[in-house]
Design a protein around this motif. Structure first.
Motif, mmCIF file in Angstrom:
data_model
loop_
_atom_site.group_PDB
_atom_site.id
_atom_site.type_symbol
_atom_site.label_atom_id
_atom_site.label_comp_id
_atom_site.label_asym_id
_atom_site.label_seq_id
_atom_site.Cartn_x
_atom_site.Cartn_y
_atom_site.Cartn_z
ATOM 1 N N MET A 84 -1.651 -54.424 16.636
ATOM 2 C CA MET A 84 -3.021 -55.180 16.471
ATOM 3 C C MET A 84 -3.189 -56.431 17.495
ATOM 4 S SD MET A 84 -4.634 -57.448 13.369
ATOM 5 C CE MET A 84 -4.977 -56.127 12.542
ATOM 6 N N GLY A 85 -2.348 -57.101 18.025
ATOM 7 C CA GLY A 85 -2.372 -57.808 19.178
ATOM 8 C C GLY A 85 -2.719 -57.174 20.472
ATOM 9 N N ASN A 86 -2.150 -55.958 20.684
ATOM 10 C CA ASN A 86 -2.513 -55.361 21.778
ATOM 11 C C ASN A 86 -4.107 -54.856 21.731
ATOM 12 O OD1 ASN A 86 -2.968 -52.047 22.595
ATOM 13 N ND2 ASN A 86 -2.066 -53.352 24.240
ATOM 14 N N ILE A 87 -4.566 -54.429 20.601
ATOM 15 C CA ILE A 87 -6.074 -54.122 20.716
ATOM 16 C C ILE A 87 -6.931 -55.359 20.618
ATOM 17 C CG2 ILE A 87 -7.874 -52.895 19.235
ATOM 18 C CD1 ILE A 87 -5.773 -51.135 20.496
ATOM 19 N N LEU A 88 -6.540 -56.555 20.188
ATOM 20 C CA LEU A 88 -7.183 -57.723 20.142
ATOM 21 C C LEU A 88 -7.450 -57.968 21.711
ATOM 22 C CD1 LEU A 88 -5.812 -59.741 17.048
ATOM 23 C CD2 LEU A 88 -8.421 -58.957 17.528
ATOM 24 N N ASN A 89 -6.179 -57.899 22.315
ATOM 25 C CA ASN A 89 -6.528 -58.567 23.630
ATOM 26 C C ASN A 89 -7.213 -57.551 24.510
ATOM 27 O OD1 ASN A 89 -4.745 -60.594 23.126
ATOM 28 N ND2 ASN A 89 -2.901 -59.881 23.466
ATOM 29 N N SER A 90 -7.435 -56.316 24.066
ATOM 30 C CA SER A 90 -8.076 -55.315 24.947
ATOM 31 C C SER A 90 -9.623 -55.383 24.654
ATOM 32 C CB SER A 90 -7.583 -53.726 24.680
ATOM 33 O OG SER A 90 -6.128 -53.829 24.934
ATOM 34 N N ILE A 91 -10.001 -56.191 23.654
ATOM 35 C CA ILE A 91 -11.479 -56.062 23.473
ATOM 36 C C ILE A 91 -11.871 -57.780 23.908
ATOM 37 C CG2 ILE A 91 -13.283 -56.221 21.645
ATOM 38 C CD1 ILE A 91 -11.398 -54.270 20.055
ATOM 39 N N GLU A 92 -12.543 -57.721 24.942
ATOM 40 C CA GLU A 92 -13.109 -59.067 25.431
ATOM 41 C C GLU A 92 -14.153 -59.769 24.732
ATOM 42 O OE1 GLU A 92 -14.786 -60.860 29.516
ATOM 43 O OE2 GLU A 92 -13.909 -58.712 29.583
ATOM 44 N N CYS A 93 -14.056 -60.753 24.488
ATOM 45 C CA CYS A 93 -15.256 -61.715 23.995
ATOM 46 C C CYS A 93 -16.007 -62.176 25.090
ATOM 47 C CB CYS A 93 -14.857 -62.491 22.967
ATOM 48 S SG CYS A 93 -14.240 -62.188 21.361
ATOM 49 N N ASP A 94 -17.203 -61.657 25.313
ATOM 50 C CA ASP A 94 -18.101 -62.251 26.240
ATOM 51 C C ASP A 94 -18.955 -63.211 25.526
ATOM 52 O OD1 ASP A 94 -20.002 -62.879 28.219
ATOM 53 O OD2 ASP A 94 -20.433 -60.940 28.551
ATOM 54 N N MET A 95 -18.664 -64.541 25.726
ATOM 55 C CA MET A 95 -19.170 -65.585 25.051
ATOM 56 C C MET A 95 -20.523 -66.314 25.422
ATOM 57 S SD MET A 95 -17.075 -66.295 22.753
ATOM 58 C CE MET A 95 -15.555 -66.441 22.025
ATOM 59 N N ASN A 96 -20.871 -65.561 26.927
ATOM 60 C CA ASN A 96 -22.196 -65.876 27.407
ATOM 61 C C ASN A 96 -23.187 -64.889 26.881
ATOM 62 O OD1 ASN A 96 -20.989 -68.012 29.088
ATOM 63 N ND2 ASN A 96 -20.585 -66.471 30.301
ATOM 64 N N ASN A 97 -22.852 -63.759 26.712
ATOM 65 C CA ASN A 97 -23.731 -62.884 26.199
ATOM 66 C C ASN A 97 -23.610 -62.317 24.741
ATOM 67 O OD1 ASN A 97 -25.060 -62.368 28.734
ATOM 68 N ND2 ASN A 97 -23.200 -61.239 29.312
ATOM 69 N N LEU A 98 -22.365 -63.154 24.171
ATOM 70 C CA LEU A 98 -22.083 -62.904 22.675
ATOM 71 C C LEU A 98 -22.118 -61.315 22.306
ATOM 72 C CD1 LEU A 98 -24.444 -65.356 20.891
ATOM 73 C CD2 LEU A 98 -22.080 -65.495 21.337
ATOM 74 N N THR A 99 -21.004 -60.582 23.383
ATOM 75 C CA THR A 99 -20.939 -59.183 23.097
ATOM 76 C C THR A 99 -19.327 -58.974 23.232
ATOM 77 O OG1 THR A 99 -21.208 -58.943 25.336
ATOM 78 C CG2 THR A 99 -23.358 -58.553 23.948
ATOM 79 N N LEU A 100 -19.145 -57.703 22.696
ATOM 80 C CA LEU A 100 -17.828 -57.274 22.924
ATOM 81 C C LEU A 100 -17.383 -56.482 23.913
ATOM 82 C CD1 LEU A 100 -16.665 -57.247 18.951
ATOM 83 C CD2 LEU A 100 -16.114 -58.891 20.511
ATOM 84 N N ILE A 101 -16.649 -56.566 24.793
ATOM 85 C CA ILE A 101 -16.338 -55.287 25.819
ATOM 86 C C ILE A 101 -15.062 -55.025 25.792
ATOM 87 C CG2 ILE A 101 -16.321 -55.268 28.459
ATOM 88 C CD1 ILE A 101 -17.734 -57.847 28.559
ATOM 89 N N PRO A 102 -14.938 -53.632 25.236
ATOM 90 C CA PRO A 102 -13.544 -52.787 25.160
ATOM 91 C C PRO A 102 -13.000 -52.472 26.375
ATOM 92 C CG PRO A 102 -15.479 -51.411 24.398
ATOM 93 C CD PRO A 102 -15.994 -52.884 24.656
ATOM 94 N N HIS A 103 -11.570 -52.662 26.699
ATOM 95 C CA HIS A 103 -11.162 -52.289 27.860
ATOM 96 C C HIS A 103 -10.120 -51.311 27.389
ATOM 97 C CE1 HIS A 103 -12.656 -55.462 30.358
ATOM 98 N NE2 HIS A 103 -12.481 -56.068 29.515
ATOM 99 N N TYR A 104 -10.569 -49.926 27.262
ATOM 100 C CA TYR A 104 -9.862 -48.695 26.576
ATOM 101 C C TYR A 104 -8.571 -48.463 27.244
ATOM 102 C CZ TYR A 104 -14.185 -48.052 23.802
ATOM 103 O OH TYR A 104 -15.105 -48.079 23.270
ATOM 104 N N ASP A 105 -8.410 -48.697 28.839
ATOM 105 C CA ASP A 105 -7.407 -48.549 29.654
ATOM 106 C C ASP A 105 -6.249 -49.301 29.348
ATOM 107 O OD1 ASP A 105 -9.032 -50.291 30.747
ATOM 108 O OD2 ASP A 105 -7.962 -50.107 32.597
ATOM 109 N N ARG A 106 -6.280 -50.588 28.635
ATOM 110 C CA ARG A 106 -5.491 -51.383 28.369
ATOM 111 C C ARG A 106 -4.707 -51.114 26.851
ATOM 112 N NH1 ARG A 106 -8.554 -57.116 29.757
ATOM 113 N NH2 ARG A 106 -9.319 -56.375 31.719
ATOM 114 N N MET A 107 -5.338 -50.388 26.211
ATOM 115 C CA MET A 107 -5.159 -50.108 24.495
ATOM 116 C C MET A 107 -3.946 -48.896 24.463
ATOM 117 S SD MET A 107 -8.892 -49.760 22.997
ATOM 118 C CE MET A 107 -10.086 -51.042 23.002
ATOM 119 N N HIS A 108 -2.985 -49.407 23.685
ATOM 120 C CA HIS A 108 -2.095 -48.573 23.223
ATOM 121 C C HIS A 108 -1.746 -48.285 21.679
ATOM 122 C CE1 HIS A 108 -0.289 -48.701 27.406
ATOM 123 N NE2 HIS A 108 -0.749 -50.053 27.338
#
Length: 215
Positions: A84-108
């Motif tokens: 779960m920690g890996n997936i959490l760290n792979s989804i960025e919280c864009d606090m300026n635009n209040l959106t979630l940015i997934p980085h799929y290449d970082r996920m395991h």
């Protein structure tokens, strides 16, 4: 007034006031329960909460697999906690635009001592199908009998549940064709693979192959 249970067999547990005592895998820990806030959550707090909920949904399809095949317990963190920690760290919280940015290449989804896959191609040769090809990089060893596991995630759709396949295809087979539901037609799907020891003793690290449009 609080209550604490102290037993040689079961360990200490219970709470008094805001102090909570628990026995986790033989380790006694205490926490202070947070006070309930009367203030409504901020937009940033809601975004962080939304990310956590989406991670739980993302992992639902392979939850039981991660409990067994995502590394080992480290301190109080179970394999599932680490996954779960890996997936959490792979989804960025864009606090300026209040959106979630997934980085799929970082996920395991898998982590272990097995020989990592060497994927060579992904394609969609027929409607609703996904073909995955790889090299048999363990020729002449018992690892040729490792079986394939696959994770699929729809692009930019963190609310959609992922798809997890535990197959009977072996590493020595070097290819597989999966039939997907019609709802995935014309959808971009992210693809990961890993291999599991035939006796279910250990798994390999998962490898992110990339994304493909399902025809």
């Amino acid at each position: 007034m609080g209550k604490i249970n102290d037993s040689i067999i079961s360990g200490t547990s219970g709470r008094t006031g805001r102090i909570v005592v628990a026995n986790v895998n033989g380790i006694e820990i205490s926490r202070i329960r947070p006070k309930k806030s009367s203030k409504p959550p901020t937009s940033k707090q809601l975004l962080v909460k939304d990310r956590f909920n989406k991670v739980v949904e993302f992992m639902r399809s392979y939850r039981e697999y991660a409990k067994k095949f995502y590394g080992h317990k480290v301190g109080l963190k179970s394999p599932y906690n680490n996954a779960m920690g890996n997936i959490l760290n792979s989804i960025e919280c864009d606090m300026n635009n209040l959106t979630l940015i997934p980085h799929y290449d970082r996920m395991h989804f898998s982590k272990g001592i097995g020989v990592s896959p060497q994927p060579t191609a992904i394609s969609s040769p027929n409607p609703y199908t996904l073909q995955i090809d790889w090299e048999n990089n363990t020729a002449g060893t018992s690892d040729e009998d490792d079986y394939l596991v696959v994770l699929l995630a729809e692009d930019e759709q963190l609310d959609a549940q992922t798809v997890f396949y535990k197959t009977t295809t072996k590493r020595i087979d070097e290819t597989i064709q999966l039939t997907l539901l019609p709802r995935y037609q014309n959808k971009d799907m992210h693809v990961w693979i890993a291999f599991v020891n035939n006796e279910d003793l250990y798994a390999s690290n998962s490898i992110y192959i990339g994304s493909i449009t399902i025809i």
